[in-house]
Design a protein around this motif. Structure first.
Motif, short mmCIF file in Angstrom:
data_model
loop_
_atom_site.label_atom_id
_atom_site.label_comp_id
_atom_site.label_asym_id
_atom_site.label_seq_id
_atom_site.Cartn_x
_atom_site.Cartn_y
_atom_site.Cartn_z
N CYS A 195 0.84 -1.21 0.00
CA CYS A 195 0.00 0.00 0.00
C CYS A 195 0.87 1.26 0.00
CB CYS A 195 -0.93 0.00 1.21
SG CYS A 195 -2.26 -1.20 1.09
N ALA A 196 1.94 1.26 0.79
CA ALA A 196 2.83 2.42 0.83
C ALA A 196 3.52 2.63 -0.51
CB ALA A 196 3.87 2.25 1.94
N ALA A 197 3.89 1.55 -1.18
CA ALA A 197 4.53 1.67 -2.50
C ALA A 197 3.56 2.24 -3.53
CB ALA A 197 5.07 0.31 -2.95
N VAL A 198 2.32 1.78 -3.50
CA VAL A 198 1.32 2.29 -4.44
C VAL A 198 1.03 3.76 -4.15
CG1 VAL A 198 -1.10 2.09 -5.15
CG2 VAL A 198 0.31 0.03 -4.93
N LEU A 199 0.91 4.13 -2.88
CA LEU A 199 0.67 5.54 -2.53
C LEU A 199 1.87 6.42 -2.91
CD1 LEU A 199 -1.12 5.19 0.92
CD2 LEU A 199 -2.12 5.92 -1.25
N THR A 200 3.07 5.89 -2.74
CA THR A 200 4.26 6.64 -3.16
C THR A 200 4.26 6.85 -4.66
OG1 THR A 200 5.51 5.82 -1.25
CG2 THR A 200 6.79 6.68 -3.11
N THR A 201 3.87 5.82 -5.40
CA THR A 201 3.74 5.96 -6.86
C THR A 201 2.73 7.05 -7.20
OG1 THR A 201 4.33 3.63 -7.19
CG2 THR A 201 3.17 4.74 -8.99
N LEU B 133 9.52 6.78 -0.52
CA LEU B 133 10.52 5.84 -1.05
C LEU B 133 11.43 5.34 0.06
CD1 LEU B 133 11.86 4.33 -3.36
CD2 LEU B 133 13.09 6.44 -3.93
N ALA B 134 11.84 6.23 0.94
CA ALA B 134 12.70 5.83 2.07
C ALA B 134 11.95 4.87 3.00
CB ALA B 134 13.17 7.07 2.84
N LEU B 135 10.69 5.17 3.29
CA LEU B 135 9.90 4.29 4.17
C LEU B 135 9.67 2.92 3.54
CD1 LEU B 135 7.26 6.82 5.54
CD2 LEU B 135 9.17 5.80 6.79
N VAL B 136 9.31 2.91 2.27
CA VAL B 136 9.06 1.63 1.58
C VAL B 136 10.35 0.81 1.52
CG1 VAL B 136 8.49 0.59 -0.65
CG2 VAL B 136 7.06 2.41 0.27
N SER B 137 11.44 1.44 1.17
CA SER B 137 12.72 0.72 1.08
C SER B 137 13.13 0.16 2.43
CB SER B 137 13.82 1.64 0.55
OG SER B 137 13.50 2.08 -0.75
N THR B 138 12.97 0.95 3.47
CA THR B 138 13.30 0.50 4.83
C THR B 138 12.40 -0.67 5.24
OG1 THR B 138 14.07 2.71 5.43
CG2 THR B 138 13.50 1.23 7.24
N ALA B 139 11.13 -0.56 4.94
CA ALA B 139 10.18 -1.62 5.30
C ALA B 139 10.45 -2.91 4.52
CB ALA B 139 8.75 -1.14 5.08
N VAL B 140 10.86 -2.79 3.27
CA VAL B 140 11.21 -3.98 2.48
C VAL B 140 12.40 -4.69 3.13
CG1 VAL B 140 12.21 -4.73 0.29
CG2 VAL B 140 10.21 -3.26 0.29
N VAL B 141 13.40 -3.93 3.55
CA VAL B 141 14.55 -4.53 4.24
C VAL B 141 14.09 -5.22 5.52
CG1 VAL B 141 16.69 -3.99 5.49
CG2 VAL B 141 16.27 -3.00 3.23
N LEU B 142 13.20 -4.58 6.26
CA LEU B 142 12.65 -5.19 7.48
C LEU B 142 11.99 -6.53 7.17
CD1 LEU B 142 11.92 -4.88 10.54
CD2 LEU B 142 9.79 -3.82 9.77
N LEU B 143 11.16 -6.56 6.14
CA LEU B 143 10.45 -7.80 5.78
C LEU B 143 11.43 -8.88 5.33
CD1 LEU B 143 7.88 -9.43 5.24
CD2 LEU B 143 7.77 -8.34 2.98
N VAL B 144 12.33 -8.56 4.44
CA VAL B 144 13.24 -9.57 3.91
C VAL B 144 14.15 -10.12 5.01
CG1 VAL B 144 15.17 -9.97 2.32
CG2 VAL B 144 13.15 -8.70 1.55
N ALA C 62 16.89 -2.75 9.30
CA ALA C 62 15.96 -1.66 8.96
C ALA C 62 16.41 -0.35 9.60
CB ALA C 62 14.55 -2.02 9.38
N ALA C 63 16.87 -0.41 10.82
CA ALA C 63 17.36 0.81 11.49
C ALA C 63 18.59 1.36 10.76
CB ALA C 63 17.68 0.52 12.95
N ALA C 64 19.47 0.47 10.32
CA ALA C 64 20.67 0.90 9.59
C ALA C 64 20.28 1.57 8.27
CB ALA C 64 21.60 -0.28 9.34
N VAL C 65 19.32 0.98 7.57
CA VAL C 65 18.87 1.55 6.30
C VAL C 65 18.19 2.90 6.54
CG1 VAL C 65 17.22 1.24 4.40
CG2 VAL C 65 18.73 -0.63 5.07
#
Length: 155
Positions: free
Chosen positions: A64-70, A107-118, A132-135
């Protein structure tokens, strides 16, 4: 929400500012759209059903955050098209500036959250939080601290 137009500037400066903003948004669009496209494929993999409830909900939040960022970073293109030749370039530039900043945050939030998930899927919760904190810290330093530290210096 009402976006106030900045003080009147010469038309060539407004046009240059708009062109620069649209170029910057194009760079962000590519990254966010590739990430969003990748995220859309995840639930159709065999491994998705093995994710924990937390991981699945985190994934849906990220999507949802990625779609909203788009939506946010493409909005200035729509503003320009809808207001084309209506004498509203000052407003378009002001609105595009806000969208660009909001898009960078998204973009920063989505990227950080993707790292958290992976990292959560691969290594577990503690490693995920550290990664995620490092990113997040890297985004803050590179996208806020570095440019703001150069602000106000002579050209």
């Amino acid at each position: 929400m009402s976006i106030a137009a900045p003080p009147r500037r010469p038309p060539h400066q407004i046009t240059r500012n708009l062109n620069e903003l649209l170029q910057e948004l194009r760079v962000m669009q590519t990254g966010v759209q590739i990430l969003t496209g990748f995220l859309l494929t995840v639930p159709f993999t065999d491994r998705f059903v093995r994710l924990t409830t937390f991981q699945q909900r985190l994934y849906l939040g990220i999507l949802c955050a990625a779609v909203l960022t788009t939506l946010i970073i493409v909005a200035p293109v729509c503003f320009h098209r809808v207001l084309f030749r209506k004498g509203r370039r000052d407003w378009i530039v002001a609105a595009a500036q806000l969208c660009a900043l909001a898009g960078l945050i998204g973009l920063a939030l989505v990227s950080t959250a993707v790292v958290l998930l992976v990292f959560d899927v691969v290594l577990g919760g503690t490693a995920a939080l550290v990664a995620a904190a490092a990113v997040a810290l890297a985004f803050i330093v590179m996208w806020a601290v570095v440019p703001l530290s150069g602000r106000g210096r002579e050209r």
